[in-house]
Motif scaffolding. Structure first.
Motif, PDB file in Angstrom:
ATOM      1  N   ILE A 192       0.853  -1.348   0.097  1.00 16.65           N
ATOM      2  CA  ILE A 192       0.040   0.127   0.035  1.00 16.65           C
ATOM      3  C   ILE A 192       0.862   1.078   0.109  1.00 16.65           C
ATOM      4  O   ILE A 192       1.836   1.347   0.687  1.00 16.65           O
ATOM      5  CB  ILE A 192      -0.940   0.084   1.230  1.00 16.65           C
ATOM      6  N   PRO A 193       0.732   2.296  -0.858  1.00 23.85           N
ATOM      7  CA  PRO A 193       1.668   3.475  -0.950  1.00 23.85           C
ATOM      8  C   PRO A 193       1.499   4.008   0.445  1.00 23.85           C
ATOM      9  O   PRO A 193       0.573   4.084   1.176  1.00 23.85           O
ATOM     10  CB  PRO A 193       1.005   4.318  -1.958  1.00 23.85           C
ATOM     11  N   VAL A 194       2.676   4.774   0.724  1.00 25.17           N
ATOM     12  CA  VAL A 194       2.916   5.535   2.029  1.00 25.17           C
ATOM     13  C   VAL A 194       1.713   6.557   2.151  1.00 25.17           C
ATOM     14  O   VAL A 194       1.485   6.775   3.389  1.00 25.17           O
ATOM     15  CB  VAL A 194       4.261   6.031   2.135  1.00 25.17           C
ATOM     16  N   HIS A 195       1.557   7.410   1.116  1.00 21.04           N
ATOM     17  CA  HIS A 195       0.503   8.270   1.287  1.00 21.04           C
ATOM     18  C   HIS A 195      -0.946   7.729   1.802  1.00 21.04           C
ATOM     19  O   HIS A 195      -1.500   8.304   2.513  1.00 21.04           O
ATOM     20  CB  HIS A 195       0.623   9.188   0.038  1.00 21.04           C
ATOM     21  N   ASP A 196      -1.163   6.523   1.260  1.00 21.98           N
ATOM     22  CA  ASP A 196      -2.536   6.015   1.577  1.00 21.98           C
ATOM     23  C   ASP A 196      -2.326   5.493   2.669  1.00 21.98           C
ATOM     24  O   ASP A 196      -3.377   5.239   3.591  1.00 21.98           O
ATOM     25  CB  ASP A 196      -2.807   4.777   0.413  1.00 21.98           C
ATOM     26  N   THR A 198      -0.951   6.655   5.406  1.00 17.23           N
ATOM     27  CA  THR A 198      -0.926   7.502   6.399  1.00 17.23           C
ATOM     28  C   THR A 198      -2.484   7.885   6.419  1.00 17.23           C
ATOM     29  O   THR A 198      -2.849   8.445   7.587  1.00 17.23           O
ATOM     30  CB  THR A 198      -0.129   8.849   6.129  1.00 17.23           C
ATOM     31  N   ASN A 199      -3.170   7.737   5.325  1.00 16.69           N
ATOM     32  CA  ASN A 199      -4.655   8.230   5.691  1.00 16.69           C
ATOM     33  C   ASN A 199      -5.348   7.001   6.452  1.00 16.69           C
ATOM     34  O   ASN A 199      -6.365   7.335   7.176  1.00 16.69           O
ATOM     35  CB  ASN A 199      -5.342   7.975   4.180  1.00 16.69           C
ATOM     36  N   ILE A 200      -4.846   5.799   6.763  1.00 20.38           N
ATOM     37  CA  ILE A 200      -5.483   4.768   7.723  1.00 20.38           C
ATOM     38  C   ILE A 200      -5.381   5.552   9.160  1.00 20.38           C
ATOM     39  O   ILE A 200      -6.326   5.285   9.880  1.00 20.38           O
ATOM     40  CB  ILE A 200      -4.433   3.617   7.555  1.00 20.38           C
ATOM     41  N   MET A 201      -4.136   6.010   9.355  1.00 23.16           N
ATOM     42  CA  MET A 201      -4.075   6.616  10.894  1.00 23.16           C
ATOM     43  C   MET A 201      -5.110   7.981  10.989  1.00 23.16           C
ATOM     44  O   MET A 201      -5.353   8.182  12.085  1.00 23.16           O
ATOM     45  CB  MET A 201      -2.547   7.046  10.959  1.00 23.16           C
ATOM     46  N   LEU A 202      -5.126   8.674   9.844  1.00 24.06           N
ATOM     47  CA  LEU A 202      -6.072   9.896  10.086  1.00 24.06           C
ATOM     48  C   LEU A 202      -7.385   9.358  10.187  1.00 24.06           C
ATOM     49  O   LEU A 202      -8.367   9.839  11.058  1.00 24.06           O
ATOM     50  CB  LEU A 202      -6.084  10.537   8.521  1.00 24.06           C
ATOM     51  N   TYR A 241      -7.783  -6.781  16.900  1.00 18.41           N
ATOM     52  CA  TYR A 241      -6.355  -7.112  16.735  1.00 18.41           C
ATOM     53  C   TYR A 241      -6.000  -8.656  16.223  1.00 18.41           C
ATOM     54  O   TYR A 241      -5.244  -8.882  15.321  1.00 18.41           O
ATOM     55  CB  TYR A 241      -5.708  -7.132  18.052  1.00 18.41           C
ATOM     56  N   LEU A 242      -7.079  -9.575  16.580  1.00 23.11           N
ATOM     57  CA  LEU A 242      -6.872 -10.744  16.184  1.00 23.11           C
ATOM     58  C   LEU A 242      -7.232 -11.076  14.772  1.00 23.11           C
ATOM     59  O   LEU A 242      -6.902 -11.951  13.991  1.00 23.11           O
ATOM     60  CB  LEU A 242      -7.669 -11.714  16.970  1.00 23.11           C
ATOM     61  N   LEU A 243      -7.910 -10.047  14.056  1.00 20.39           N
ATOM     62  CA  LEU A 243      -8.437 -10.200  12.751  1.00 20.39           C
ATOM     63  C   LEU A 243      -7.297  -9.680  11.696  1.00 20.39           C
ATOM     64  O   LEU A 243      -7.451  -9.727  10.518  1.00 20.39           O
ATOM     65  CB  LEU A 243      -9.685  -9.435  12.337  1.00 20.39           C
ATOM     66  N   ILE A 244      -6.232  -8.884  12.145  1.00 24.19           N
ATOM     67  CA  ILE A 244      -5.240  -8.303  11.389  1.00 24.19           C
ATOM     68  C   ILE A 244      -4.542  -9.286  10.292  1.00 24.19           C
ATOM     69  O   ILE A 244      -4.507  -8.657   9.249  1.00 24.19           O
ATOM     70  CB  ILE A 244      -4.214  -7.660  12.454  1.00 24.19           C
ATOM     71  N   PRO A 245      -4.208 -10.375  10.794  1.00 18.44           N
ATOM     72  CA  PRO A 245      -3.854 -11.208   9.473  1.00 18.44           C
ATOM     73  C   PRO A 245      -4.505 -11.453   8.345  1.00 18.44           C
ATOM     74  O   PRO A 245      -4.173 -11.594   7.386  1.00 18.44           O
ATOM     75  CB  PRO A 245      -3.477 -12.514  10.227  1.00 18.44           C
ATOM     76  N   TYR A 250      -6.303  -2.301   1.314  1.00 19.81           N
ATOM     77  CA  TYR A 250      -6.384  -0.980   1.566  1.00 19.81           C
ATOM     78  C   TYR A 250      -7.884  -0.642   2.123  1.00 19.81           C
ATOM     79  O   TYR A 250      -7.703  -0.005   3.408  1.00 19.81           O
ATOM     80  CB  TYR A 250      -6.090   0.112   0.698  1.00 19.81           C
ATOM     81  N   PRO A 251      -8.869  -0.911   1.646  1.00 23.92           N
ATOM     82  CA  PRO A 251     -10.299  -0.712   2.178  1.00 23.92           C
ATOM     83  C   PRO A 251     -10.405  -1.496   3.588  1.00 23.92           C
ATOM     84  O   PRO A 251     -11.019  -1.109   4.532  1.00 23.92           O
ATOM     85  CB  PRO A 251     -11.190  -1.251   1.197  1.00 23.92           C
ATOM     86  N   SER A 252      -9.887  -2.616   3.581  1.00 23.96           N
ATOM     87  CA  SER A 252      -9.992  -3.482   5.038  1.00 23.96           C
ATOM     88  C   SER A 252      -9.427  -2.690   6.080  1.00 23.96           C
ATOM     89  O   SER A 252      -9.816  -2.684   7.179  1.00 23.96           O
ATOM     90  CB  SER A 252      -9.595  -4.911   4.578  1.00 23.96           C
ATOM     91  N   LEU A 253      -8.230  -2.316   5.643  1.00 22.59           N
ATOM     92  CA  LEU A 253      -7.338  -1.564   6.777  1.00 22.59           C
ATOM     93  C   LEU A 253      -7.912  -0.231   7.275  1.00 22.59           C
ATOM     94  O   LEU A 253      -7.975   0.130   8.347  1.00 22.59           O
ATOM     95  CB  LEU A 253      -5.992  -1.233   6.303  1.00 22.59           C
ATOM     96  N   ILE A 254      -8.519   0.462   6.052  1.00 18.74           N
ATOM     97  CA  ILE A 254      -9.489   1.726   6.669  1.00 18.74           C
ATOM     98  C   ILE A 254     -10.596   1.266   7.433  1.00 18.74           C
ATOM     99  O   ILE A 254     -10.827   1.970   8.479  1.00 18.74           O
ATOM    100  CB  ILE A 254      -9.946   2.268   5.343  1.00 18.74           C
ATOM    101  N   ALA A 255     -11.322   0.003   7.084  1.00 17.46           N
ATOM    102  CA  ALA A 255     -12.195  -0.440   8.002  1.00 17.46           C
ATOM    103  C   ALA A 255     -11.849  -0.671   9.446  1.00 17.46           C
ATOM    104  O   ALA A 255     -12.450  -0.278  10.380  1.00 17.46           O
ATOM    105  CB  ALA A 255     -12.984  -1.502   7.213  1.00 17.46           C
ATOM    106  N   PHE A 256     -10.764  -1.298   9.452  1.00 18.62           N
ATOM    107  CA  PHE A 256     -10.283  -1.844  10.713  1.00 18.62           C
ATOM    108  C   PHE A 256      -9.864  -0.548  11.395  1.00 18.62           C
ATOM    109  O   PHE A 256     -10.175  -0.480  12.790  1.00 18.62           O
ATOM    110  CB  PHE A 256      -9.107  -2.364  10.345  1.00 18.62           C
TER     111      PHE A 256
END
Length: 382
Positions: A192-196, A198-202, A241-245, A250-256
């Motif tokens: 996943i690109p770095v810019h995208d 960082t949007n996860i943390m946003l 946390y258990l679902l991370i693997p 990118y969409p799934s990490l945004i949802a996380f």
């Protein structure tokens, strides 16, 4: 945060305003010194140790004063205060990145040190609760007497409610900082690109900020059990946390990130509120200080996750262990009502006050209690 007990004790002795201002000045000094650090060892001392001490002095009084100032809307007030931290993190991340790119990291730290002036100014708002001319009662005089330390300090670590509360929070705080430290890097490893990334943390920050205020309002309702609400939040964080693997897009990490902000907000805002509810106003400063120390010691999740990544090439195991500990913490919290029922006893004294052994609060006798002359046996202060 290991200086939490010290800052709590200093807050009781000298006042929240003085301790908070001194803490802000220490942070300012440590950031300036960090900008001149010639090597990593010096930076560990200035930006690690000194900033940690200053943060403990600046943060502890604020949480104590919020719990003491507000009685009917304590959870909402705490949520608003803690949402400010999330909002500040959002602004700081972007601003710090911009300043580093334009001015360099050393000058960026110097610019940030000037922001601590705001903390010094706001520290003056921590006003004493008792107005001038306030006449102290027998209860107030006893609270300020040398006897208080035997009632409050010596019994804290013998209190089973406090021990269970500390154990549960120590377990769930193991993985608290893992997303903030490693989630972006974890996303980059998934191409996943770095810019995208960082949007996860946003998304995490925005979700957490909003939900801290909403949950603060909800937890002030009479029909909400704060302890159960906290348990649900801890369990939800563990499951995520258990679902991370399984989350590799990118969409799934945004949802996380959005769901983690929701789940973690309930636990985060209720830490000082439940500490106040369980320990009482009298023991809140010292109990909160010890809580911060235990949380600091237990925050080994980021180093552990980094070690797992170095040895196994993935952060997954770090998240899994943190999730398992959160689930365990949820079940540990079930023992708090049991421990509280076992310690909820009252002892009456010849000074016309009563001590709640669950919270160690000293209060005037209730009107429905029998008078001293009607007692068949005179009780001494326990």
């Amino acid at each position: 945060m290991m200086c939490g007990p010290l800052s709590g004790k200093l807050t009781v002795k000298y006042g929240a305003r003085e301790v908070s201002i001194i803490g802000s000045l220490i942070i300012m000094l440590s950031i300036v010194l960090s900008s001149f650090a010639p090597n990593l060892g010096v930076l560990f001392f200035t930006h690690g140790f000194l900033t940690g001490v200053g943060s403990s002095f600046a943060f502890t009084p604020g949480m104590i004063m919020v719990s003491q100032y507000f009685t009917t809307k304590r959870s909402l007030a705490t949520g608003i205060v803690m949402s400010g931290g999330a909002a500040g993190a959002l602004v700081q991340t972007r601003l710090h990145q911009y300043l580093i790119e334009t001015l360099g990291w050393r000058m960026s730290l110097r610019v940030f040190s000037t922001f601590m002036i705001l903390c010094v100014v706001t520290g003056y708002t921590y006003l004493p609760l008792n107005p001038k001319g306030y006449a102290k009662s027998v209860v107030d005089n006893l609270k300020n007497s040398p006897l208080k330390k035997y009632v409050v300090d010596l019994g804290l670590w013998k209190d089973s409610v406090f021990l269970v509360w500390v154990l549960a929070n120590g377990l769930c705080k193991f993985g608290f900082f893992i997303p903030y430290v490693h989630l972006v890097r974890h996303a980059v490893q998934l191409n996943i690109p770095v810019h995208d990334a960082t949007n996860i943390m946003l998304c995490l920050g925005v979700s957490s900020m909003v939900c801290r205020i909403i949950f603060g309002r909800i937890c002030d309702s009479d029909w909400i059990n704060r302890l159960y609400f906290n348990q649900a939040s801890v369990l939800a964080v563990g499951v995520l946390y258990l679902l991370i693997p399984l989350l590799r897009t990118y969409p799934s990490l945004i949802a996380f990130a959005l769901l983690l902000g929701v789940a973690d907000a309930g636990n985060y805002i209720l830490l000082p509120v439940l500490t106040f509810d369980l320990m009482g106003a009298e023991r809140m400063p010292i109990a909160w200080g010890f809580m911060l120390t235990v949380n600091a010691v237990s925050c080994l999740g980021p180093p552990f996750a980094g070690w797992m990544n170095d040895t196994r090439g993935s952060y997954n195991l770090g998240f899994i262990v943190a999730g398992a500990l959160n689930v365990a913490a949820c079940f540990v919290l079930f023992f708090i009502p049991i421990a509280k029922r076992a310690t909820r006893q009252r002892g009456k004294s010849i000074l016309n006050v009563t001590i709640d052994h669950s919270t160690r609060e000293i209060r005037d006798w209730a009107d429905n209690l029998p008078s001293f002359e009607e007692e068949e046996v005179t009780c001494v202060l326990l």
